[in-house]
Design an enzyme around this catalytic site. Structure first.
Site: not given
Length: 367
Positions: A97, A253-256, A260, A262-263
């Site tokens: 990274y 976990p909130i998708a890349q 998720l 909603g933005k």
């Protein structure tokens, strides 16, 4: 407290909003006082039920619009401190990274080590669990390559040992030697626990059995897992983790790009490499799920981010590690803890997500 609620709180829009902010403060205080920890597999290592991923810290190839600067480093530092202030003390990084091969990048391990040193100077008793990863590059062979890479990681982190050391992906060849290297790292006291990442069910079972012969538990398998990416369920990885007592650590976990949350909308998709995955067509299919997540969030006075993370936590034996670039994001993440979606809501969201169709994962999952 989430960014959305914080900003709304300062505008003081109505009594219901004030109650909303107050309840969020209460939730945050609860997390700081009594945040539960979970065992990582049978390793004896305990970490907070939610961690923070440092994939984006220092990166200039996939995140940060190809640029890293002092302002972004300060934001990452603030995210680190806000996480600890809120009781979330588990951080995941990797040697690749913020790779030094990328122009302008700063290694994520270096940044995390810097943040830990600064924090401990102010608070010597703070307990921070650090996980990092070995890159199974084709020119690395045998168990000694794992130990050498680990020592380099420890140098960048400024630590004598790490809590969790993971193989970032399966080796194309020589994978047994890498597993041997993990065992050696435990026996030399360089790590408290060992895990793998992006391992298929077959690879996972093989690693588990090889370490078991040395009396060393395989603590975790870190994989891409979210409401809209459920390959670990579909390919038997989640079931194998549950059967063998291996904790599943969920990255993205909130998708890349936080899809998720909603933005993003079909008219405003993400930019950069992620735009090839989350296209306007995909985001159009995603809208019914996002709308329902938002509706459920209103019921609990939670954001879409918090609902999506809570959905993962309800699956059991899962530790999500969302990436935090700012203090506001870190504060929002901890709002996923201390409450639970109903079984019906969990099932409903799964059903809606199943209608969307799969998204692209990390190819090494299939090695």
């Amino acid at each position: 407290m989430s960014l959305h609620i914080s900003s709304a709180g300062f505008t003081l829009v109505g009594h219901s909003r004030i109650r909303s902010v107050a309840s969020e403060w209460e939730s945050s205080a609860t997390v700081k006082r009594v945040e539960d920890k979970v065992n990582l597999g049978a390793s004896g290592l305990k970490v907070t039920t939610l961690g923070i991923g440092a994939w984006s810290w220092g990166d200039t190839t996939y995140w940060n619009n190809f640029d890293w600067n002092d302002r972004k480093e300060k934001a990452a530092r603030d995210a680190f401190n806000a996480s600890i202030d809120g009781g979330v003390t588990f951080f995941d990084t990797a040697e690749v990274y913020g790779s030094g091969l990328a122009l302008g990048a700063v290694n994520s391990e270096v940044l995390l080590g810097r943040f830990i040193k600064e924090r401990k100077e102010k608070d010597p008793d703070v307990e921070i669990a650090v996980a990092t990863k070995f890159a199974a590059l084709p020119w690395r062979f045998g168990r000694q390559s794992v130990l050498s890479a680990l020592k380099d990681s420890l140098c960048r982190l400024g630590l004598d040992s790490v809590d969790l050391y993971q193989l970032h992906w399966p080796g194309v060849w020589g994978n047994e030697g890498y597993i041997d290297g993990l065992g050696d790292a435990v026996e030399k006291g360089l790590v408290k626990a060992v895990g793998v990442s992006n391992y298929s069910e077959k690879r996972l079972r093989e690693a588990f059995e090889k370490l078991k012969k040395r009396g060393i538990p395989l603590a975790s398998n870190q994989v891409n897992y979210s409401l809209i990416y459920r390959a670990p369920e579909e390919k038997g990885v989640k079931a194998a983790c549950d059967e063998l007592g291996i904790t599943l650590i969920a990255y993205s976990p909130i998708a890349q790009a936080g899809v998720l949350t909603g933005k993003y909308t079909p008219d405003k998709p993400p930019s950069g490499p992620r735009s090839r995955i989350y296209t306007p067509e995909f985001l159009t299919r995603l809208q019914p799920l996002l709308n329902r997540i938002a509706e459920i969030g209103k019921k609990y006075d939670k954001t879409s981010t918090q609902v999506s993370l809570n959905w993962l936590i309800t699956q059991g034996n899962v530790v999500p590690i969302p990436g935090a670039k700012t203090a506001e994001q870190a504060e929002e993440f901890r709002g996923a803890l201390g409450w639970r979606l109903s079984d019906d809501e969990v099932a409903e969201l799964r059903s809606l997500a199943s209608e969307i169709g799969p998204v692209v994962g990390f190819p090494v999952e299939n090695l």
